[in-house]
Enzyme design. Structure first.
Site, PDB file in Angstrom:
ATOM      1  N   SER A 157      47.535  52.230 -54.684  1.00  0.00           N
ATOM      2  CA  SER A 157      46.675  51.216 -54.148  1.00  0.00           C
ATOM      3  C   SER A 157      47.508  49.918 -54.539  1.00  0.00           C
ATOM      4  O   SER A 157      47.242  48.752 -54.275  1.00  0.00           O
ATOM      5  CB  SER A 157      45.339  51.182 -54.892  1.00  0.00           C
ATOM      6  OG  SER A 157      45.456  50.910 -56.338  1.00  0.00           O
TER       7      SER A 157
ATOM      8  N   LYS B 178      44.668  46.895 -60.980  1.00  0.00           N
ATOM      9  CA  LYS B 178      44.622  45.713 -59.709  1.00  0.00           C
ATOM     10  C   LYS B 178      44.997  44.498 -60.157  1.00  0.00           C
ATOM     11  O   LYS B 178      45.317  44.247 -61.324  1.00  0.00           O
ATOM     12  CB  LYS B 178      42.916  45.901 -59.203  1.00  0.00           C
ATOM     13  CG  LYS B 178      42.467  47.022 -58.954  1.00  0.00           C
ATOM     14  CD  LYS B 178      43.042  47.748 -57.825  1.00  0.00           C
ATOM     15  CE  LYS B 178      42.067  49.102 -57.679  1.00  0.00           C
ATOM     16  NZ  LYS B 178      42.993  49.894 -56.595  1.00  0.00           N
TER      17      LYS B 178
END
Length: 263
Positions: A123, A168
């Site tokens: 990701s 993230k």
């Protein structure tokens, strides 16, 4: 009584090392040596005329020593003797103390300064790849606040109540209004032109399809691989609370070819 040669021979190992008291030197001592040193000291001190006798070939700190000095040396060595059981017990206690201190220091470091973590998934491509080994800095957020574009680690409760840690990038800060429209991120109604990490057009705006105004303790995060990331657009993650941010990724250890700091 001892003549010159006997005393010189017995002092062969005494010279400049006689004043050492560390464990390595004491480890050479034996019970018989202790008794021998005590007896030699007693015999030498008993010689009243020894005060005037000197031996020029035996020196300590570049000065000649007398029989009395020699006796004192042997007495000191006898007093310093440590039996084998005592030495063994002392070494075990010292080792246990060292291990305790080492584990305590490591625990404090991990809890308050930094720790190692491994990336799972794709990701955060192209910035981070699967199996990258990172150093996560905790101390910076103990004295400061997260900034836009910091790569942060935080816990997420997934389906079936399982908790995992996500990594993230912060896109929107507390108090800002964030939205995604036509594949682009907007902050307070203005396109986020400084975002150089998510280069592809965003296909799924998710929760950000409508403007999201962040509270003073909330952050909006996205994966750099925008179309292959579960992040603040998904209700599983949502807006990230300040108290939940564990730290920020600052350094890559592995692979060695990518060794270095992170942007």
């Amino acid at each position: 009584m001892y003549d010159y040669e006997q005393i010189e021979d017995s002092l062969r190992f005494c010279d400049r090392k006689i004043y050492r008291t560390d464990a390595d030197y004491q480890r050479q001592y034996s019970e018989s040596e202790k008794q021998n040193w005590e007896q030699i000291a007693e015999d030498i001190i008993s010689r009243k005329d020894a005060k005037k006798d000197r031996f020029s070939s035996i020196a300590v700190s570049d000065e000649d020593i007398t029989y009395s000095d020699i006796a004192a040396i042997y007495r000191k060595k006898a007093d310093e003797y440590i039996s084998i059981p005592k030495r063994l017990f002392s070494n075990v206690v010292l080792l246990a103390l060292c291990v305790f201190i080492a584990f305590g220091a490591a625990h404090l470091f991990i809890d308050n300064v930094a720790f190692q973590s491994t990336v799972e998934g794709t990701s955060m491509l192209p910035t981070l790849e699967n199996d990258d080994s990172l150093i996560i800095d905790k101390f910076s957020y103990a004295i400061g606040s997260p900034k836009r574009y910091d790569i942060v680690v935080f816990p997420v409760k997934e389906e079936k109540g399982k908790q995992d840690y996500f990594i993230k990038r912060i896109i929107a800060l507390p108090g800002e209004t964030v939205s995604i429209d036509d594949g682009r991120v907007y902050i307070n109604g203005t396109p986020l032109k400084s975002d150089k990490y998510g280069k592809e057009s965003i296909k799924d705006a998710g929760l950000a399809s409508v403007p999201q105004t962040l509270a003073q303790d909330e952050y909006f995060v996205l994966g750099d691989n925008r179309n292959m990331s579960t992040d603040s657009r998904n209700e599983i993650v949502g807006l990230v609370k300040r108290k939940d941010i564990v730290g920020k990724a600052v350094f890559r250890i592995l692979p060695f070819g990518e060794f270095g700091g992170l942007n």
